[in-house]
Write an enzyme that holds these catalytic residues in place. Sequence first.
Site, PDB file in Angstrom:
ATOM      1  N   LYS A   1     -41.847  33.015 -15.221  1.00 48.87           N
ATOM      2  CA  LYS A   1     -40.629  32.746 -14.447  1.00 48.87           C
ATOM      3  C   LYS A   1     -40.461  33.795 -13.351  1.00 48.87           C
ATOM      4  CE  LYS A   1     -38.288  29.781 -17.665  1.00 48.87           C
ATOM      5  NZ  LYS A   1     -37.225  29.553 -18.657  1.00 48.87           N
TER       6      LYS A   1
ATOM      7  N   ARG B   1     -42.057  30.461 -25.776  1.00 51.12           N
ATOM      8  CA  ARG B   1     -42.560  29.271 -25.080  1.00 51.12           C
ATOM      9  C   ARG B   1     -43.398  29.748 -23.902  1.00 51.12           C
ATOM     10  NH1 ARG B   1     -41.291  26.220 -20.721  1.00 51.12           N
ATOM     11  NH2 ARG B   1     -41.512  23.965 -20.913  1.00 51.12           N
TER      12      ARG B   1
HETATM   13  N1  HH2 Z   1     -37.961  26.765 -19.539  1.00 50.49           N
HETATM   14  C1  HH2 Z   1     -38.477  25.717 -18.866  1.00 50.49           C
HETATM   15  C2  HH2 Z   1     -38.574  24.465 -19.469  1.00 50.49           C
HETATM   16  N2  HH2 Z   1     -38.190  24.284 -20.747  1.00 50.49           N
HETATM   17  N3  HH2 Z   1     -37.315  25.146 -22.756  1.00 50.49           N
HETATM   18  C3  HH2 Z   1     -36.813  26.166 -23.442  1.00 50.49           C
HETATM   19  N4  HH2 Z   1     -36.440  26.001 -24.726  1.00 50.49           N
HETATM   20  N5  HH2 Z   1     -36.664  27.412 -22.886  1.00 50.49           N
HETATM   21  C4  HH2 Z   1     -37.012  27.661 -21.607  1.00 50.49           C
HETATM   22  O1  HH2 Z   1     -36.821  28.803 -21.127  1.00 50.49           O
HETATM   23  C5  HH2 Z   1     -37.560  26.591 -20.825  1.00 50.49           C
HETATM   24  C6  HH2 Z   1     -37.698  25.322 -21.452  1.00 50.49           C
HETATM   25  C7  HH2 Z   1     -38.939  25.895 -17.454  1.00 50.49           C
HETATM   26  O2  HH2 Z   1     -40.311  26.230 -17.415  1.00 50.49           O
HETATM   27  P1  HH2 Z   1     -41.511  25.210 -17.124  1.00 50.49           P
HETATM   28  O3  HH2 Z   1     -41.489  24.053 -18.070  1.00 50.49           O
HETATM   29  O4  HH2 Z   1     -42.765  25.990 -17.133  1.00 50.49           O
HETATM   30  O5  HH2 Z   1     -41.288  24.724 -15.657  1.00 50.49           O
HETATM   31  P2  HH2 Z   1     -40.693  23.388 -15.028  1.00 50.49           P
HETATM   32  O6  HH2 Z   1     -39.243  23.309 -15.405  1.00 50.49           O
HETATM   33  O7  HH2 Z   1     -40.889  23.550 -13.541  1.00 50.49           O
HETATM   34  O8  HH2 Z   1     -41.454  22.213 -15.585  1.00 50.49           O
END
Ligand code: HH2
Length: 262
Positions: free
Chosen positions: A207, A241
Amino acid sequence: MIMGVLNVTPDSFSDGGRHLDVDLACARALEMVAEGADIIDVGGESTRPGALEISVDEEAGRVIPVLAALRDRVPVPISVDTYKAAVASQALAAGASIVNDISGLTLDSALAGVVAAAGGGLVIGHIQGVPRTMQRQPSYDDVVAEVASALARSIEIALAAGVAADAIVVDPGLGFGKLFEHNLALLRGLGDVAALGHPVAVGLSRKSFTGQPDGVPPAERLPATLAATALAVAWGADIVRVHDVIETRRALYLVDRMLGRA
Ligand code: HH2
Protein backbone atom coordinates in the site's frame (compact mmCIF):
# COMPACT_ATOMS: atom_id res chain seq x y z
CA MET A 1 -1.91 -17.00 9.00
CA ILE A 2 -1.14 -15.77 5.54
CA MET A 3 -3.99 -14.68 3.28
CA GLY A 4 -2.78 -14.63 -0.32
CA VAL A 5 -4.27 -11.94 -2.56
CA LEU A 6 -5.74 -12.98 -5.90
CA ASN A 7 -7.25 -10.01 -7.69
CA VAL A 8 -9.25 -10.95 -10.78
CA THR A 9 -9.40 -7.34 -11.94
CA PRO A 10 -7.87 -5.23 -14.70
CA ASP A 11 -7.02 -2.36 -12.37
CA SER A 12 -5.90 -3.46 -8.88
CA PHE A 13 -3.02 -1.26 -7.79
CA SER A 14 -0.49 -4.08 -7.44
CA ASP A 15 -1.58 -7.23 -9.29
CA GLY A 16 -4.24 -5.77 -11.61
CA GLY A 17 -4.53 -7.48 -15.01
CA ARG A 18 -2.36 -10.46 -14.10
CA HIS A 19 -5.07 -13.00 -13.28
CA LEU A 20 -8.03 -12.06 -15.45
CA ASP A 21 -7.88 -15.39 -17.23
CA VAL A 22 -9.36 -18.27 -15.18
CA ASP A 23 -6.39 -20.58 -15.83
CA LEU A 24 -3.87 -17.90 -14.83
CA ALA A 25 -5.88 -17.15 -11.69
CA CYS A 26 -6.00 -20.83 -10.72
CA ALA A 27 -2.30 -21.22 -11.36
CA ARG A 28 -1.49 -18.28 -9.12
CA ALA A 29 -3.81 -19.61 -6.38
CA LEU A 30 -2.12 -23.00 -6.45
CA GLU A 31 1.28 -21.33 -6.47
CA MET A 32 0.36 -19.31 -3.38
CA VAL A 33 -0.85 -22.46 -1.61
CA ALA A 34 2.44 -24.17 -2.43
CA GLU A 35 4.25 -21.11 -1.07
CA GLY A 36 2.41 -21.39 2.24
CA ALA A 37 -0.83 -19.41 1.96
CA ASP A 38 -3.40 -20.42 4.58
CA ILE A 39 -6.31 -18.64 2.85
CA ILE A 40 -6.78 -17.45 -0.74
CA ASP A 41 -8.64 -14.14 -1.06
CA VAL A 42 -10.33 -13.70 -4.43
CA GLY A 43 -11.45 -10.20 -5.39
CA GLY A 44 -13.26 -8.90 -8.47
CA GLU A 45 -13.42 -5.16 -7.79
CA SER A 46 -10.51 -2.89 -7.00
CA THR A 47 -11.12 -0.78 -3.89
CA ARG A 48 -7.98 1.32 -4.28
CA PRO A 49 -8.39 5.05 -3.67
CA GLY A 50 -10.50 6.60 -6.43
CA ALA A 51 -11.82 3.28 -7.73
CA LEU A 52 -15.34 3.26 -9.15
CA GLU A 53 -17.90 0.70 -8.07
CA ILE A 54 -18.69 -1.96 -10.68
CA SER A 55 -21.96 -3.84 -11.13
CA VAL A 56 -22.86 -7.10 -9.40
CA ASP A 57 -22.89 -8.87 -12.77
CA GLU A 58 -19.46 -7.62 -13.72
CA GLU A 59 -17.93 -8.50 -10.35
CA ALA A 60 -19.59 -11.92 -10.20
CA GLY A 61 -18.59 -12.57 -13.81
CA ARG A 62 -14.94 -12.16 -12.76
CA VAL A 63 -14.89 -14.12 -9.50
CA ILE A 64 -17.46 -16.91 -9.83
CA PRO A 65 -15.68 -18.84 -12.63
CA VAL A 66 -12.44 -18.65 -10.65
CA LEU A 67 -14.08 -19.84 -7.43
CA ALA A 68 -15.78 -22.69 -9.27
CA ALA A 69 -12.46 -23.75 -10.80
CA LEU A 70 -10.63 -23.50 -7.46
CA ARG A 71 -13.30 -25.25 -5.39
CA ASP A 72 -11.94 -28.79 -5.70
CA ARG A 73 -8.33 -27.89 -6.34
CA VAL A 74 -7.34 -25.66 -3.46
CA PRO A 75 -6.92 -27.35 -0.07
CA VAL A 76 -7.25 -24.15 1.97
CA PRO A 77 -10.28 -21.93 2.68
CA ILE A 78 -11.17 -19.39 0.01
CA SER A 79 -12.49 -15.95 0.85
CA VAL A 80 -14.27 -13.61 -1.51
CA ASP A 81 -13.29 -9.95 -1.24
CA THR A 82 -16.61 -8.19 -1.72
CA TYR A 83 -18.91 -5.83 0.14
CA LYS A 84 -21.93 -6.74 -2.01
CA ALA A 85 -24.45 -9.28 -0.66
CA ALA A 86 -25.45 -10.43 -4.15
CA VAL A 87 -21.85 -11.25 -5.09
CA ALA A 88 -21.18 -12.87 -1.70
CA SER A 89 -24.21 -15.09 -2.01
CA GLN A 90 -23.11 -16.44 -5.41
CA ALA A 91 -19.52 -16.78 -4.21
CA LEU A 92 -20.48 -18.78 -1.12
CA ALA A 93 -22.50 -21.11 -3.34
CA ALA A 94 -19.55 -21.44 -5.73
CA GLY A 95 -17.01 -22.51 -3.14
CA ALA A 96 -15.93 -19.56 -1.00
CA SER A 97 -16.33 -20.12 2.74
CA ILE A 98 -15.40 -16.65 3.99
CA VAL A 99 -16.56 -13.17 2.98
CA ASN A 100 -13.96 -10.41 3.30
CA ASP A 101 -15.92 -7.15 3.54
CA ILE A 102 -13.67 -4.08 3.50
CA SER A 103 -16.69 -1.97 4.48
CA GLY A 104 -17.50 -3.85 7.70
CA LEU A 105 -21.18 -4.23 6.73
CA THR A 106 -21.62 -0.49 6.07
CA LEU A 107 -22.09 -0.56 2.30
CA ASP A 108 -24.63 -3.37 1.96
CA SER A 109 -26.86 -4.15 4.94
CA ALA A 110 -27.92 -7.51 3.47
CA LEU A 111 -24.40 -8.94 3.61
CA ALA A 112 -24.45 -10.17 7.23
CA GLY A 113 -27.60 -12.22 6.61
CA VAL A 114 -26.06 -13.84 3.54
CA VAL A 115 -22.96 -14.88 5.48
CA ALA A 116 -25.06 -16.15 8.39
CA ALA A 117 -27.32 -18.20 6.12
CA ALA A 118 -24.31 -19.91 4.56
CA GLY A 119 -22.58 -20.48 7.90
CA GLY A 120 -19.58 -18.62 6.52
CA GLY A 121 -16.70 -16.71 8.04
CA LEU A 122 -16.68 -12.91 7.92
CA VAL A 123 -13.79 -10.45 7.85
CA ILE A 124 -15.07 -7.10 9.07
CA GLY A 125 -12.92 -4.26 7.77
CA HIS A 126 -13.07 -0.56 8.61
CA ILE A 127 -13.51 2.16 6.02
CA GLN A 128 -14.24 5.85 6.35
CA GLY A 129 -16.37 6.76 3.34
CA VAL A 130 -16.30 4.85 0.05
CA PRO A 131 -13.29 3.90 -2.11
CA ARG A 132 -13.95 6.61 -4.75
CA THR A 133 -13.56 9.46 -2.25
CA MET A 134 -12.11 7.94 0.94
CA GLN A 135 -8.63 9.44 0.58
CA ARG A 136 -9.80 13.02 -0.13
CA GLN A 137 -9.99 14.18 3.48
CA PRO A 138 -9.90 11.38 6.03
CA SER A 139 -10.42 12.84 9.47
CA TYR A 140 -10.46 11.43 13.01
CA ASP A 141 -10.10 12.84 16.53
CA ASP A 142 -8.75 9.53 17.82
CA VAL A 143 -8.32 7.10 14.96
CA VAL A 144 -7.69 3.99 17.07
CA ALA A 145 -10.69 4.55 19.35
CA GLU A 146 -12.98 5.45 16.44
CA VAL A 147 -11.96 2.45 14.34
CA ALA A 148 -12.29 0.10 17.31
CA SER A 149 -15.77 1.37 18.15
CA ALA A 150 -16.91 1.19 14.51
CA LEU A 151 -15.65 -2.40 14.35
CA ALA A 152 -17.50 -3.17 17.60
CA ARG A 153 -20.73 -1.85 16.02
CA SER A 154 -20.19 -4.02 12.95
CA ILE A 155 -19.54 -7.07 15.15
CA GLU A 156 -22.91 -6.43 16.86
CA ILE A 157 -24.66 -6.26 13.49
CA ALA A 158 -23.01 -9.50 12.36
CA LEU A 159 -23.93 -11.32 15.57
CA ALA A 160 -27.51 -10.03 15.44
CA ALA A 161 -27.79 -11.40 11.89
CA GLY A 162 -26.63 -14.81 13.09
CA VAL A 163 -22.97 -14.90 12.10
CA ALA A 164 -21.12 -17.15 14.55
CA ALA A 165 -18.91 -15.25 17.00
CA ASP A 166 -15.95 -17.54 16.31
CA ALA A 167 -16.30 -16.94 12.55
CA ILE A 168 -15.61 -13.19 12.82
CA VAL A 169 -12.27 -11.53 12.10
CA VAL A 170 -11.65 -7.78 12.41
CA ASP A 171 -9.41 -5.58 10.26
CA PRO A 172 -8.58 -1.90 10.89
CA GLY A 173 -8.66 -1.20 7.14
CA LEU A 174 -5.24 0.32 6.54
CA GLY A 175 -5.47 2.82 3.68
CA PHE A 176 -9.27 2.85 3.66
CA GLY A 177 -9.91 6.51 4.48
CA LYS A 178 -6.63 6.81 6.39
CA LEU A 179 -3.67 9.17 6.06
CA PHE A 180 -0.08 8.03 6.64
CA GLU A 181 -0.22 8.92 10.35
CA HIS A 182 -3.60 7.18 10.78
CA ASN A 183 -2.13 3.95 9.40
CA LEU A 184 0.83 4.18 11.77
CA ALA A 185 -1.42 4.87 14.76
CA LEU A 186 -3.62 1.90 13.89
CA LEU A 187 -0.63 -0.39 13.60
CA ARG A 188 0.67 0.80 16.97
CA GLY A 189 -2.84 0.42 18.37
CA LEU A 190 -3.50 -3.09 17.06
CA GLY A 191 -3.79 -4.26 20.68
CA ASP A 192 -6.96 -2.17 21.02
CA VAL A 193 -8.40 -3.86 17.93
CA ALA A 194 -7.42 -7.29 19.29
CA ALA A 195 -9.19 -6.38 22.55
CA LEU A 196 -12.48 -6.67 20.65
CA GLY A 197 -12.00 -10.40 21.15
CA HIS A 198 -11.67 -11.58 17.55
CA PRO A 199 -8.64 -12.48 15.44
CA VAL A 200 -7.10 -9.43 13.75
CA ALA A 201 -6.33 -9.26 10.03
CA VAL A 202 -4.23 -6.51 8.44
CA GLY A 203 -3.75 -5.65 4.80
CA LEU A 204 -0.76 -3.43 4.24
CA SER A 205 0.87 -5.25 1.35
CA ARG A 206 2.46 -2.72 -1.03
CA LYS A 207 0.00 0.00 0.00
CA SER A 208 1.11 3.56 -0.67
CA PHE A 209 2.22 4.22 2.91
CA THR A 210 4.83 1.47 2.43
CA GLY A 211 6.29 3.57 -0.40
CA GLN A 212 7.10 6.56 1.82
CA PRO A 213 9.01 8.85 2.06
CA ASP A 214 10.18 8.54 -1.54
CA GLY A 215 6.88 7.64 -3.18
CA VAL A 216 8.29 4.42 -4.61
CA PRO A 217 5.90 2.52 -6.92
CA PRO A 218 4.03 -0.64 -5.81
CA ALA A 219 6.56 -2.94 -7.52
CA GLU A 220 9.31 -1.64 -5.21
CA ARG A 221 7.43 -1.74 -1.91
CA LEU A 222 8.22 -5.29 -0.79
CA PRO A 223 11.06 -4.48 1.65
CA ALA A 224 8.99 -1.96 3.61
CA THR A 225 5.98 -4.29 3.38
CA LEU A 226 7.93 -7.12 4.99
CA ALA A 227 9.30 -4.87 7.73
CA ALA A 228 5.84 -3.51 8.54
CA THR A 229 4.33 -7.00 8.39
CA ALA A 230 6.86 -8.25 10.93
CA LEU A 231 5.97 -5.45 13.34
CA ALA A 232 2.25 -5.89 12.73
CA VAL A 233 2.56 -9.54 13.75
CA ALA A 234 4.56 -8.61 16.84
CA TRP A 235 1.92 -5.99 17.73
CA GLY A 236 -1.13 -8.25 17.39
CA ALA A 237 -1.99 -9.22 13.80
CA ASP A 238 -3.13 -12.84 13.45
CA ILE A 239 -3.75 -12.82 9.70
CA VAL A 240 -1.73 -10.87 7.14
CA ARG A 241 -3.20 -10.25 3.68
CA VAL A 242 -0.31 -10.16 1.20
CA HIS A 243 0.60 -10.30 -2.47
CA ASP A 244 3.99 -11.93 -1.80
CA VAL A 245 3.36 -15.20 -0.04
CA ILE A 246 6.72 -16.98 -0.11
CA GLU A 247 8.60 -13.86 0.97
CA THR A 248 6.14 -13.29 3.82
CA ARG A 249 6.32 -16.93 4.90
CA ARG A 250 10.10 -16.74 5.11
CA ALA A 251 10.09 -13.44 6.98
CA LEU A 252 7.42 -14.59 9.44
CA TYR A 253 9.18 -17.86 10.19
CA LEU A 254 12.00 -15.83 11.69
CA VAL A 255 9.63 -13.35 13.32
CA ASP A 256 7.70 -16.16 15.03
CA ARG A 257 10.96 -17.71 16.22
CA MET A 258 12.18 -14.34 17.51
CA LEU A 259 8.91 -13.90 19.36
CA GLY A 260 9.25 -17.39 20.80
CA ARG A 261 6.00 -18.49 19.17
CA ALA A 262 7.27 -21.38 17.06
N1 HH2 B 1 -7.07 -4.18 1.18
C1 HH2 B 1 -7.43 -4.28 -0.12
C2 HH2 B 1 -8.42 -5.18 -0.51
N2 HH2 B 1 -9.01 -5.99 0.40
N3 HH2 B 1 -9.24 -6.75 2.61
C3 HH2 B 1 -8.90 -6.67 3.89
N4 HH2 B 1 -9.47 -7.48 4.80
N5 HH2 B 1 -7.95 -5.78 4.34
C4 HH2 B 1 -7.33 -4.93 3.49
O1 HH2 B 1 -6.50 -4.10 3.94
C5 HH2 B 1 -7.67 -4.98 2.10
C6 HH2 B 1 -8.65 -5.92 1.69
C7 HH2 B 1 -6.77 -3.42 -1.15
O2 HH2 B 1 -5.64 -4.08 -1.70
P1 HH2 B 1 -5.62 -4.86 -3.10
O3 HH2 B 1 -6.67 -5.92 -3.15
O4 HH2 B 1 -4.24 -5.34 -3.30
O5 HH2 B 1 -5.88 -3.76 -4.18
P2 HH2 B 1 -7.17 -3.36 -5.03
O6 HH2 B 1 -8.20 -2.84 -4.07
O7 HH2 B 1 -6.67 -2.29 -5.97
O8 HH2 B 1 -7.67 -4.58 -5.75
